[in-house]
Design a protein around this motif. Structure first.
Motif, PDB file in Angstrom:
ATOM      1  N   ASP A 392     -32.522  10.387 -11.621  1.00  0.00           N
ATOM      2  CA  ASP A 392     -32.313   9.229 -12.450  1.00  0.00           C
ATOM      3  C   ASP A 392     -33.747   8.864 -12.970  1.00  0.00           C
ATOM      4  OD1 ASP A 392     -31.378   7.293 -13.594  1.00  0.00           O
ATOM      5  OD2 ASP A 392     -31.380   5.759 -12.020  1.00  0.00           O
ATOM      6  N   PRO A 393     -34.164   9.711 -13.808  1.00  0.00           N
ATOM      7  CA  PRO A 393     -35.549   9.336 -14.466  1.00  0.00           C
ATOM      8  C   PRO A 393     -35.683   8.302 -15.641  1.00  0.00           C
ATOM      9  CG  PRO A 393     -34.720  11.348 -15.348  1.00  0.00           C
ATOM     10  CD  PRO A 393     -33.779  11.134 -14.318  1.00  0.00           C
ATOM     11  N   VAL A 394     -36.741   7.760 -15.820  1.00  0.00           N
ATOM     12  CA  VAL A 394     -36.917   6.785 -16.798  1.00  0.00           C
ATOM     13  C   VAL A 394     -36.735   7.033 -18.134  1.00  0.00           C
ATOM     14  CG1 VAL A 394     -38.550   5.200 -17.645  1.00  0.00           C
ATOM     15  CG2 VAL A 394     -38.333   5.429 -15.011  1.00  0.00           C
ATOM     16  N   PRO A 395     -35.794   6.672 -19.049  1.00  0.00           N
ATOM     17  CA  PRO A 395     -35.916   7.478 -20.322  1.00  0.00           C
ATOM     18  C   PRO A 395     -36.952   7.108 -21.283  1.00  0.00           C
ATOM     19  CG  PRO A 395     -34.384   5.555 -20.018  1.00  0.00           C
ATOM     20  CD  PRO A 395     -35.140   5.550 -19.003  1.00  0.00           C
ATOM     21  N   THR A 396     -37.158   8.096 -22.024  1.00  0.00           N
ATOM     22  CA  THR A 396     -38.298   8.035 -23.182  1.00  0.00           C
ATOM     23  C   THR A 396     -37.841   7.047 -24.061  1.00  0.00           C
ATOM     24  OG1 THR A 396     -39.015  10.209 -22.564  1.00  0.00           O
ATOM     25  CG2 THR A 396     -39.681   9.381 -24.810  1.00  0.00           C
ATOM     26  N   ILE A 397     -38.474   6.099 -24.707  1.00  0.00           N
ATOM     27  CA  ILE A 397     -38.182   5.440 -25.827  1.00  0.00           C
ATOM     28  C   ILE A 397     -39.364   5.649 -27.000  1.00  0.00           C
ATOM     29  CG2 ILE A 397     -37.474   3.399 -26.902  1.00  0.00           C
ATOM     30  CD1 ILE A 397     -36.381   2.357 -24.158  1.00  0.00           C
ATOM     31  N   GLY A 398     -39.364   6.565 -27.818  1.00  0.00           N
ATOM     32  CA  GLY A 398     -40.323   6.696 -28.826  1.00  0.00           C
ATOM     33  C   GLY A 398     -41.592   7.202 -28.122  1.00  0.00           C
ATOM     34  N   GLY A 399     -42.859   7.230 -28.767  1.00  0.00           N
ATOM     35  CA  GLY A 399     -44.235   7.499 -28.404  1.00  0.00           C
ATOM     36  C   GLY A 399     -44.667   8.821 -29.162  1.00  0.00           C
ATOM     37  N   ASN A 400     -45.835   9.375 -28.527  1.00  0.00           N
ATOM     38  CA  ASN A 400     -46.144  10.635 -29.197  1.00  0.00           C
ATOM     39  C   ASN A 400     -45.514  11.806 -29.122  1.00  0.00           C
ATOM     40  OD1 ASN A 400     -48.497   8.382 -28.278  1.00  0.00           O
ATOM     41  ND2 ASN A 400     -49.498   9.531 -29.912  1.00  0.00           N
ATOM     42  N   VAL A 401     -44.674  12.112 -29.970  1.00  0.00           N
ATOM     43  CA  VAL A 401     -43.539  13.084 -30.005  1.00  0.00           C
ATOM     44  C   VAL A 401     -43.606  13.812 -31.287  1.00  0.00           C
ATOM     45  CG1 VAL A 401     -41.172  13.604 -29.613  1.00  0.00           C
ATOM     46  CG2 VAL A 401     -42.245  11.854 -28.338  1.00  0.00           C
ATOM     47  N   SER A 402     -43.339  15.146 -30.997  1.00  0.00           N
ATOM     48  CA  SER A 402     -43.002  15.756 -32.223  1.00  0.00           C
ATOM     49  C   SER A 402     -42.025  16.810 -31.475  1.00  0.00           C
ATOM     50  CB  SER A 402     -44.097  16.703 -32.882  1.00  0.00           C
ATOM     51  OG  SER A 402     -44.830  17.543 -31.772  1.00  0.00           O
ATOM     52  N   SER A 403     -41.455  17.728 -32.442  1.00  0.00           N
ATOM     53  CA  SER A 403     -40.364  18.695 -31.929  1.00  0.00           C
ATOM     54  C   SER A 403     -39.270  17.961 -31.177  1.00  0.00           C
ATOM     55  CB  SER A 403     -40.977  20.062 -31.313  1.00  0.00           C
ATOM     56  OG  SER A 403     -41.793  20.566 -32.027  1.00  0.00           O
ATOM     57  N   GLY A 404     -39.037  16.832 -31.513  1.00  0.00           N
ATOM     58  CA  GLY A 404     -38.048  16.026 -30.816  1.00  0.00           C
ATOM     59  C   GLY A 404     -36.858  16.257 -30.922  1.00  0.00           C
ATOM     60  N   ASN A 405     -36.438  16.815 -32.293  1.00  0.00           N
ATOM     61  CA  ASN A 405     -35.117  17.312 -32.640  1.00  0.00           C
ATOM     62  C   ASN A 405     -34.000  16.991 -31.893  1.00  0.00           C
ATOM     63  OD1 ASN A 405     -37.555  19.131 -33.401  1.00  0.00           O
ATOM     64  ND2 ASN A 405     -35.970  19.516 -35.060  1.00  0.00           N
ATOM     65  N   ASP A 406     -33.390  15.758 -31.970  1.00  0.00           N
ATOM     66  CA  ASP A 406     -32.136  15.270 -31.257  1.00  0.00           C
ATOM     67  C   ASP A 406     -32.369  14.958 -29.770  1.00  0.00           C
ATOM     68  OD1 ASP A 406     -30.853  15.807 -33.606  1.00  0.00           O
ATOM     69  OD2 ASP A 406     -30.045  18.012 -33.039  1.00  0.00           O
ATOM     70  N   ILE A 407     -33.420  15.360 -29.198  1.00  0.00           N
ATOM     71  CA  ILE A 407     -33.575  14.908 -27.662  1.00  0.00           C
ATOM     72  C   ILE A 407     -34.578  13.945 -27.334  1.00  0.00           C
ATOM     73  CG2 ILE A 407     -32.842  17.187 -26.947  1.00  0.00           C
ATOM     74  CD1 ILE A 407     -35.969  17.488 -26.027  1.00  0.00           C
ATOM     75  N   LEU A 408     -35.523  13.545 -28.564  1.00  0.00           N
ATOM     76  CA  LEU A 408     -36.604  12.478 -28.799  1.00  0.00           C
ATOM     77  C   LEU A 408     -36.635  11.924 -29.764  1.00  0.00           C
ATOM     78  CD1 LEU A 408     -39.190  14.727 -26.620  1.00  0.00           C
ATOM     79  CD2 LEU A 408     -38.307  12.687 -25.810  1.00  0.00           C
ATOM     80  N   VAL A 409     -36.896  10.525 -29.689  1.00  0.00           N
ATOM     81  CA  VAL A 409     -37.037   9.748 -31.047  1.00  0.00           C
ATOM     82  C   VAL A 409     -38.777   9.640 -30.854  1.00  0.00           C
ATOM     83  CG1 VAL A 409     -35.002   8.700 -31.057  1.00  0.00           C
ATOM     84  CG2 VAL A 409     -36.665   7.696 -29.728  1.00  0.00           C
ATOM     85  N   GLN A 410     -39.305   9.659 -32.009  1.00  0.00           N
ATOM     86  CA  GLN A 410     -40.699   9.687 -32.248  1.00  0.00           C
ATOM     87  C   GLN A 410     -41.225   7.975 -32.775  1.00  0.00           C
ATOM     88  OE1 GLN A 410     -42.277  12.974 -34.705  1.00  0.00           O
ATOM     89  NE2 GLN A 410     -40.481  13.164 -35.394  1.00  0.00           N
ATOM     90  N   GLY A 411     -42.420   8.177 -32.182  1.00  0.00           N
ATOM     91  CA  GLY A 411     -43.061   6.713 -32.884  1.00  0.00           C
ATOM     92  C   GLY A 411     -42.827   5.440 -32.230  1.00  0.00           C
TER      93      GLY A 411
END
Length: 591
Positions: A392-411
């Motif tokens: 049950d990991p803590v979900p990612t909400i933005g940040g220093n991301v690229s190649s997120g393509n559907d699994i991550l939101v950027q910024g």
């Protein structure tokens, strides 16, 4: 089809200036782009530079799209770049001078060619460029950034050798469409998924997820650790405070500016990956001035100076007036814009070095009561505990991301769940989770600028022999008419895998219950925490799917069969002064 030294031929397009539909015979400087994303998409850029007095060359990197050979992550791009440059230099339309262009992976091909010392290479502009892959942004303090798992899952069936077979391509496309489901079934093992149909991609990804040590495995574009190998040419480093390679961009500037004559320039904006022409991303508006509208024109100014010898704005006017140009975020009014985004604002400022010479590094200590202040804790014993469940990991909400393509939101995002997050859709704040420890200051009595490199120094123990600790810096907006619940704006984050707490060069497991000091390196930033705001630090042990989740078992990386719930203890007392070290800039800052 340009031959390399081993006989492999790389597909290459050439755009030349013309008059009356006939190419000009005069030898000219060349702008070169070596990319894995299909050279056919370079037509507009090629036409632009060809109509401004350059020959433009776009080349598919080895094993990608129409080029022959087998793809390997940047490993061949130094040697191939040298061979490509030598071939270009022999052509009658080339005057012997090459500048390079490109973002992300083909920012990395620029670094690779500069590290390989191609004689014809005269300048580079690496934008959001891959580099230092074993340090941060691919393996990050020992953790693996899953955006590269995502990149492989997508690109194994796009432009690869395997994709040339329609049946195989269809199977790989189906795999890519099911990425969310695959995220729940780590570790990734060789031969156990359709990725086996694209063996060079499977081999690299599994090897990368198993290889935590920062050594020659990651050495293809290791600028920060080997700046002495970098060709002494003018370099303009470009990235953003919310880009996935932002920390490596500042690291490269520090390393190169001390090593080569260059000159070495750097610009850092409030941008996400590859979005220098935008002034908004995520849920935040930084103001129209944040964008660089003419993406090819400002580069041309640099090329004109260094490749054609034109006396222009380089060294005299923005964005080339001083070696460092930064966007200081956070001076907006905090209202909502017409599209419902936070107007965080900011402004550009020129500087002469990085980090800034006038920085006052200031310790903000985690307090026993959940506070955050410059007062060192005086109590003899103070701890906070939480349980970290890898299931049950803590979900990612933005940040220093690229190649997120559907699994991550950027910024930049309010740290709150919602429909924009596939794994945290409930509209509740991340701080409501029991496995997130929150430490925040009192409302600030005056504006506070934080600009530079940021570290959290954390005293902690665990019931596990290996685990992760994460930290996130947040600018807490107070409630307002536009934001009745306030706005918790992420500024930067970081992670450390405990087995790499001593060094990135070796793994050392922990003794359960023993207290260790961990250094968590956040991404660099420049942000004004305004009067009335709070500075907040969140501590936890996961940030998924930004980073792979530690199973807490101490098994070899990416080879675990079990997970364990770990009890994590954070110490914040007189003997264990856990803290975030903020680079505070005095208010009277000259341009």
């Amino acid at each position: 089809m340009v031959p390399m030294r081993d006989g492999v031929r790389l597909a290459t397009d050439i755009y030349r200036p013309a008059r009356d539909d006939q190419p000009l015979d005069d030898p000219l400087p060349v702008i070169l782009s070596r990319l894995p994303y299909n050279k056919d998409g370079s037509k507009s850029m090629g036409a632009y530079y060809a109509t401004h007095g350059y020959v433009f060359v776009a080349q598919d990197t080895r094993g990608r799209y129409k080029s022959e050979g087998v793809w390997r992550m940047l490993s061949d791009d130094g040697r191939d770049g040298v061979d490509c440059a030598a071939w270009i230099g022999r052509q009658p339309w080339c005057d012997g001078k090459i500048g390079m262009i490109g973002t992300s992976y083909f920012g990395g091909t620029q670094h690779a060619m500069a590290l390989a010392g191609a004689p014809e290479l005269k300048t580079v502009i690496p934008v959001d460029a891959m580099s230092n892959m074993g340090r941060q942004s691919l393996r990050n303090a020992g953790a693996f950034e899953l955006r590269f798992w995502n990149w492989i899952m997508l690109n194994a069936g796009r432009g690869s050798r395997a994709a040339r077979d329609p049946g195989t391509a269809a199977v790989l496309e189906e795999m890519a469409d099911q990425r969310m489901a695959y995220l729940e079934h780590f570790p990734l093992r060789r031969g156990q998924t359709p990725l086996r149909l694209s063996p060079e991609y499977e081999d690299w990804l599994v090897s990368a997820m198993e290889h935590g040590v920062n050594d020659e495995f990651w050495g293809a574009v290791n600028v920060a650790d080997s700046p002495g190998n970098y060709k002494d040419i003018p370099v303009y480093l470009v990235s953003g405070w919310y880009d996935s390679w932002g920390g490596n961009n500042t690291a490269n500037f520090m390393a190169l500016s001390r090593t080569i004559k260059g000159p070495v320039y750097m610009i850092m904006g409030p941008w996400i990956h590859g979005r220098q022409s935008s002034s908004t991303h995520g849920q935040v508006n930084f103001g129209k001035e944040a964008a660089i509208a003419d993406q090819w024109g400002w580069r041309r100014e640099w090329y004109d100076h260094w490749l054609k010898g034109i006396d222009n704005s380089v060294g005299k006017a923005d964005p080339f007036k001083t070696p460092v140009r930064i966007f200081v975020m956070g001076t907006g009014d905090g209202s909502k814009d017409e599209k419902g985004r936070l107007q965080h604002g900011g402004y550009w400022r020129n500087e002469h070095e990085w980090p800034l010479a006038r920085t006052r590094y200031t310790d903000y200590f985690l307090q026993p009561d959940g506070g955050l202040s410059t007062t060192r804790p005086q109590v003899d014993e103070a701890t906070s505990q939480y349980q970290f469940d890898p299931e049950d990991p803590v979900p990612t909400i933005g940040g220093n991301v690229s190649s997120g393509n559907d699994i991550l939101v950027q910024g930049a995002w309010n740290q709150k769940g919602g429909p924009h997050l596939w794994n945290f859709q409930e509209p509740i704040p991340i701080s409501a989770r029991n496995d997130v420890l929150v430490f925040q200051s009192e409302p600030l009595a005056q504006d506070l600028e934080v600009t530079g490199e940021i570290e959290v120094r954390l005293f902690a123990s665990s019931s596990a022999v290996d685990t992760d600790f994460t930290a996130k810096l947040i600018d807490v907006y107070p409630p307002s008419d536009d934001w009745p619940g306030g706005f918790d704006l992420n500024i930067g984050d970081g992670i450390v895998r405990a087995r790499f707490r001593e060094s990135l060069e070796k793994e050392v497991l922990m003794e359960p219950g023993e207290v260790y000091e961990f250094t968590i390196k956040l991404y660099p930033t420049s942000n004004v925490f305004k009067k009335g705001h709070r500075i907040r630090v969140d501590i936890s042990s996961s940030n998924f799917p930004r980073f792979d989740v530690n199973p807490n078992t101490g098994e070899p990386l990416n080879r675990h069969r079990r997970t364990e719930v770990a009890t994590q203890t954070i110490y914040h007392d007189a003997s264990h002064p856990s803290r975030i070290v903020l680079p505070v800039i005095p208010p009277s800052s000259p341009d």
